[in-house]
Design a protein around this motif. Structure first.
Motif, PDB file in Angstrom:
ATOM      1  N   THR A   2       0.833  -1.183   0.000  1.00  5.22           N
ATOM      2  CA  THR A   2       0.000   0.000   0.000  1.00  5.22           C
ATOM      3  C   THR A   2       0.877   1.245   0.000  1.00  5.22           C
ATOM      4  N   SER A   3       0.744   2.060  -1.059  1.00  4.24           N
ATOM      5  CA  SER A   3       1.505   3.302  -1.117  1.00  4.24           C
ATOM      6  C   SER A   3       0.603   4.520  -1.270  1.00  4.24           C
ATOM      7  N   LYS A   4      -0.589   4.320  -1.828  1.00  6.38           N
ATOM      8  CA  LYS A   4      -1.543   5.412  -2.009  1.00  6.38           C
ATOM      9  C   LYS A   4      -2.936   4.894  -1.660  1.00  6.38           C
ATOM     10  N   ILE A   5      -3.569   5.552  -0.700  1.00  5.19           N
ATOM     11  CA  ILE A   5      -4.903   5.150  -0.245  1.00  5.19           C
ATOM     12  C   ILE A   5      -5.903   6.227  -0.651  1.00  5.19           C
ATOM     13  N   LEU A   6      -7.009   5.796  -1.234  1.00  7.41           N
ATOM     14  CA  LEU A   6      -8.114   6.693  -1.564  1.00  7.41           C
ATOM     15  C   LEU A   6      -9.265   6.377  -0.626  1.00  7.41           C
ATOM     16  N   CYS A   7      -9.816   7.416   0.008  1.00  7.56           N
ATOM     17  CA  CYS A   7     -10.913   7.224   0.947  1.00  7.56           C
ATOM     18  C   CYS A   7     -12.049   8.178   0.606  1.00  7.56           C
ATOM     19  N   PRO A   8     -13.103   7.677  -0.034  1.00  9.56           N
ATOM     20  CA  PRO A   8     -14.264   8.516  -0.319  1.00  9.56           C
ATOM     21  C   PRO A   8     -15.055   8.803   0.956  1.00  9.56           C
ATOM     22  N   THR A   9     -15.605  10.004   1.043  1.00 11.14           N
ATOM     23  CA  THR A   9     -16.442  10.346   2.189  1.00 11.14           C
ATOM     24  C   THR A   9     -17.604  11.220   1.749  1.00 11.14           C
ATOM     25  N   ASP A  10     -18.699  11.096   2.480  1.00  8.06           N
ATOM     26  CA  ASP A  10     -19.841  11.989   2.270  1.00  8.06           C
ATOM     27  C   ASP A  10     -20.212  12.676   3.581  1.00  8.06           C
ATOM     28  N   ALA A  90     -16.996   6.752 -10.521  1.00  6.98           N
ATOM     29  CA  ALA A  90     -16.054   7.859 -10.363  1.00  6.98           C
ATOM     30  C   ALA A  90     -14.908   7.479  -9.432  1.00  6.98           C
ATOM     31  N   ILE A  91     -15.228   6.818  -8.342  1.00  3.94           N
ATOM     32  CA  ILE A  91     -14.207   6.387  -7.382  1.00  3.94           C
ATOM     33  C   ILE A  91     -13.256   5.391  -8.044  1.00  3.94           C
ATOM     34  N   ILE A  92     -13.814   4.422  -8.730  1.00  2.00           N
ATOM     35  CA  ILE A  92     -13.009   3.386  -9.383  1.00  2.00           C
ATOM     36  C   ILE A  92     -12.099   3.993 -10.445  1.00  2.00           C
ATOM     37  N   ALA A  93     -12.659   4.838 -11.283  1.00  2.00           N
ATOM     38  CA  ALA A  93     -11.877   5.446 -12.370  1.00  2.00           C
ATOM     39  C   ALA A  93     -10.765   6.339 -11.814  1.00  2.00           C
ATOM     40  N   TYR A  94     -11.084   7.154 -10.824  1.00  2.00           N
ATOM     41  CA  TYR A  94     -10.070   8.043 -10.261  1.00  2.00           C
ATOM     42  C   TYR A  94      -8.927   7.228  -9.653  1.00  2.00           C
ATOM     43  N   ALA A  95      -9.267   6.206  -8.896  1.00  3.53           N
ATOM     44  CA  ALA A  95      -8.240   5.377  -8.256  1.00  3.53           C
ATOM     45  C   ALA A  95      -7.331   4.729  -9.301  1.00  3.53           C
ATOM     46  N   GLU A  96      -7.928   4.188 -10.339  1.00  3.90           N
ATOM     47  CA  GLU A  96      -7.126   3.508 -11.361  1.00  3.90           C
ATOM     48  C   GLU A  96      -6.268   4.488 -12.150  1.00  3.90           C
ATOM     49  N   GLN A  97      -6.837   5.599 -12.558  1.00  2.00           N
ATOM     50  CA  GLN A  97      -6.110   6.578 -13.370  1.00  2.00           C
ATOM     51  C   GLN A  97      -4.971   7.247 -12.609  1.00  2.00           C
ATOM     52  N   ASN A  98      -5.056   7.242 -11.285  1.00  2.00           N
ATOM     53  CA  ASN A  98      -4.054   7.946 -10.485  1.00  2.00           C
ATOM     54  C   ASN A  98      -3.182   7.024  -9.635  1.00  2.00           C
ATOM     55  N   GLY A  99      -3.201   5.746  -9.924  1.00  2.00           N
ATOM     56  CA  GLY A  99      -2.283   4.798  -9.307  1.00  2.00           C
ATOM     57  C   GLY A  99      -2.495   4.494  -7.837  1.00  2.00           C
ATOM     58  N   TYR A 100      -3.728   4.528  -7.386  1.00  2.00           N
ATOM     59  CA  TYR A 100      -4.001   4.175  -5.990  1.00  2.00           C
ATOM     60  C   TYR A 100      -3.904   2.667  -5.832  1.00  2.00           C
ATOM     61  N   THR A 101      -3.352   2.242  -4.699  1.00  2.00           N
ATOM     62  CA  THR A 101      -3.155   0.816  -4.437  1.00  2.00           C
ATOM     63  C   THR A 101      -4.158   0.260  -3.435  1.00  2.00           C
ATOM     64  N   HIS A 102      -4.961   1.148  -2.844  1.00  2.00           N
ATOM     65  CA  HIS A 102      -5.907   0.702  -1.822  1.00  2.00           C
ATOM     66  C   HIS A 102      -7.043   1.723  -1.746  1.00  2.00           C
ATOM     67  N   ILE A 103      -8.268   1.254  -1.685  1.00  2.00           N
ATOM     68  CA  ILE A 103      -9.432   2.098  -1.447  1.00  2.00           C
ATOM     69  C   ILE A 103     -10.028   1.655  -0.122  1.00  2.00           C
TER      70      ILE A 103
END
Length: 137
Positions: A2-10, A90-103
């Motif tokens: 894990t080097s980049k984590i994406l965490c969506p929030t509302d 949107a979450i999936i596409a952003y994570a993939e396009q920007n090299g996230y390794t963990h959501i």
């Protein structure tokens, strides 16, 4: 790793659980944590596109989540707003396009017919993402 984590929030209690867990992972691994708010856009075509949240609401939501993550010990934290018509793609596409390794994301406790009727952003992200997805409850 894990080097980049994406965490969506509302801003919901369920999303806050996800932010806390993401911060814990970021602290433990030294990963960069990005907290994102997916601002759902409505309208368009023949009328104006209208976002669900006003800019000041998005800024407050992200600032609160960032402060929470830092209070939990995450040091490398960023935030962003993604405007889209649907949250999960949107979450999936952003994570993939920007090299996230963990959501990492929170979810409500939907079961049975309620989950079937309402669907689940977290479930869709978990089933379609290119990387590891952790769902917090």
């Amino acid at each position: 790793m894990t080097s980049k984590i994406l965490c969506p929030t509302d801003g919901s209690d369920h999303a806050t659980t996800g932010v806390l867990l993401a911060a814990e992972f970021a602290k433990a691994t030294g990963a960069h944590l990005t907290i994102c708010a997916v601002n759902i856009a409505h309208g368009g075509m023949r009328g104006p596109t209208i976002s669900h949240w006003r800019p000041e609401e998005v800024q407050k939501l992200l600032a609160d989540a960032e402060a929470l993550a830092k209070a939990e010990g995450a040091t490398d934290v960023g935030t962003l707003e993604v405007v889209a018509r649907e949250a999960a793609p949107a979450i999936i596409a952003y994570a993939e396009q920007n090299g996230y390794t963990h959501i990492v994301m929170g979810t409500g406790d939907k079961r049975g017919l309620q989950r079937l009727v309402l669907g689940s952003v977290a479930g869709e992200v978990a089933s379609r993402a290119h990387c590891t997805v952790t769902i917090a409850r």
